[in-house]
Write an enzyme that holds these catalytic residues in place. Structure first.
Site, PDB file in Angstrom:
ATOM      1  N   ASN A   1      -4.520 -38.601  90.721  1.00 38.26           N
ATOM      2  CA  ASN A   1      -5.267 -37.754  91.651  1.00 38.26           C
ATOM      3  C   ASN A   1      -5.390 -38.349  93.050  1.00 38.26           C
ATOM      4  OD1 ASN A   1      -7.078 -39.816  91.235  1.00 38.26           O
ATOM      5  ND2 ASN A   1      -8.668 -38.556  90.295  1.00 38.26           N
ATOM      6  N   LYS A   2      -4.819 -39.527  93.277  1.00 38.50           N
ATOM      7  CA  LYS A   2      -4.968 -40.177  94.582  1.00 38.50           C
ATOM      8  C   LYS A   2      -3.965 -39.623  95.606  1.00 38.50           C
ATOM      9  CE  LYS A   2      -8.272 -42.930  93.261  1.00 38.50           C
ATOM     10  NZ  LYS A   2      -8.412 -42.527  91.856  1.00 38.50           N
TER      11      LYS A   2
END
Length: 400
Positions: free
Chosen positions: A218-219
């Site tokens: 999710n980064k």
């Protein structure tokens, strides 16, 4: 909304194989043909383990971007933080200070070292660790020597301050640096969410003795799973790399001189990271455009993190406070739009019920109760944002 001018790059569709039950996910990775090309190169060359050219390439790109003298890529951000804490002397029967709002991995790494956490409440405006509460605690509830600081009540040494850059935003790093120097407390930066964030022109994660990054799915930049340790200390970088490789000291023999870990980053994941870093500026621009979009439609209707004058956030995940956050979340869910609340305050988790929490107004809980994180994927299309805006408007009009 009609007065908002948005770049045409927001019309670029998702290029991700991420599966989700939501039509508009909260945070989906942005992958293109380059990632596939580099992965194919790994497979065809046979370098699919924790050795290969892409590991060094990835570390070099991180060095160039963050200007950290030393970078060690590892298997996760949590692994990176565990190694960083061990490197500065966090150990059994010591205390480590961290903000009360953070993803649980921040405090899990403290537990891995058999240390005990002390939680400090957040600043109500920036949602970062409150440096005034920190200073008051150290001055009144601790005593210090030229080399160390101890908690009066337990006589335990404070072995580190873990400064978490929540949501890619930054607090008053200068003030916290000064406090750490005055009390001889090693500063460790948890910049897991802060790749691309800067303070006074310096990259997040390069102010402390050690800093870490995360490349979870999710980064902003992802390797699927991975992390990195940043430091200006060559000795620390060598120790971290040694520990991450099972503390093995010989390429020919299985001889290990201390306890180590299997924290190495595989070459295929590093290959994805190289491809991601090649478009880092594009990814950061998209994050800012998305943040500006939300700020425009929610101005006067919600509250979000304040940005200090010296800070340049990366706008990783737009999160706002709504009086009727539960109602709005349900409304968005009904329209297949994924949201999340901010992390549950660490002091309220069952394993921390006896841990010290430094606070006056418990802003952590107040922020948590009203929080709602909105879709912030790089691949958001303009029609996605328009749909989100429409549903938000309907939810905001509903009475609590």
């Amino acid at each position: 909304m009609e007065n908002f001018i948005i770049s045409d790059i927001l019309s670029k569709p998702y290029e991700s194989g991420e599966k989700t039950n939501f039509q508009i996910p909260l945070l989906a990775p942005y992958v293109t043909e380059t990632e596939e090309k580099y992965l194919q190169e790994c497979i065809r060359s046979g370098w699919i383990t924790s050795a290969g050219k892409f590991i060094e390439l990835f570390e070099q790109k991180l060095k160039d971007f963050t200007h950290s003298p030393y970078v060690v890529a590892v298997s996760s951000g949590t692994a990176a933080l565990h190694l960083a804490l061990r490197a500065v002397g966090v150990e059994k029967d010591t205390l480590a200070i961290l903000p009360n709002i953070s993803f649980v991995a921040s405090v899990n790494a403290v537990h891995y070292c058999d240390a005990e956490p002390i939680f400090v409440d957040i600043n109500s405006a920036t949602w970062q660790l409150d440096e005034n509460l920190l200073l008051n605690f150290l001055e009144n509830e601790c005593f210090y020597t030229k080399e160390q600081t101890f908690h009066k009540a337990t006589l335990k040494r404070i072995s580190a301050l873990v400064l978490v850059h929540n949501l890619g935003n930054l607090g008053n790093i200068s003030a916290i640096q000064e406090i750490c120097e005055r009390f001889n407390i090693p500063l460790v930066e948890d910049a897991a969410e802060a790749l691309g964030a800067f303070y006074k022109g310096r990259h997040a994660g390069t102010f402390g003795k050690v800093g870490i990054l995360s490349f979870n799915g999710n980064k902003i930049v992802t390797t699927g799973g991975g992390g990195a340790v940043l430091t200006k200390d060559e000795h620390i970088s060598k120790k971290v790399r040694h520990w991450a490789n099972q503390a093995k000291i010989s390429a020919e023999e299985y001889y290990h001189d201390e306890v180590g870990y299997n924290y190495r980053l595989p070459n295929p994941l590093a290959a994805i990271g190289v491809a991601q870093m090649e478009k880092i500026h594009f990814l950061l621009e998209k994050k800012k455009l998305t943040r500006d979009f939300y700020a425009d439609i929610l101005r006067g209707k919600a509250i979000w993190q304040e940005t200090l004058a010296d800070s340049q956030p990366n706008y990783w995940l737009f999160t706002a406070l709504f009086e009727n956050s539960h109602l709005i979340a349900q409304k968005l869910k009904e329209n297949s739009i994924q949201t999340r609340k901010l992390w549950y305050p660490l002091n309220r988790l069952p394993m921390h019920q006896n841990c010290l929490y430094v606070q006056k107004n418990d802003f952590s809980w107040k922020v948590y109760e009203k929080s709602l994180s909105l879709p912030s994927s790089v691949g958001l299309q303009i029609q996605d944002l328009e749909k989100i805006a429409k549903v938000l408007e309907e939810g905001l009009d509903e009475k609590i």
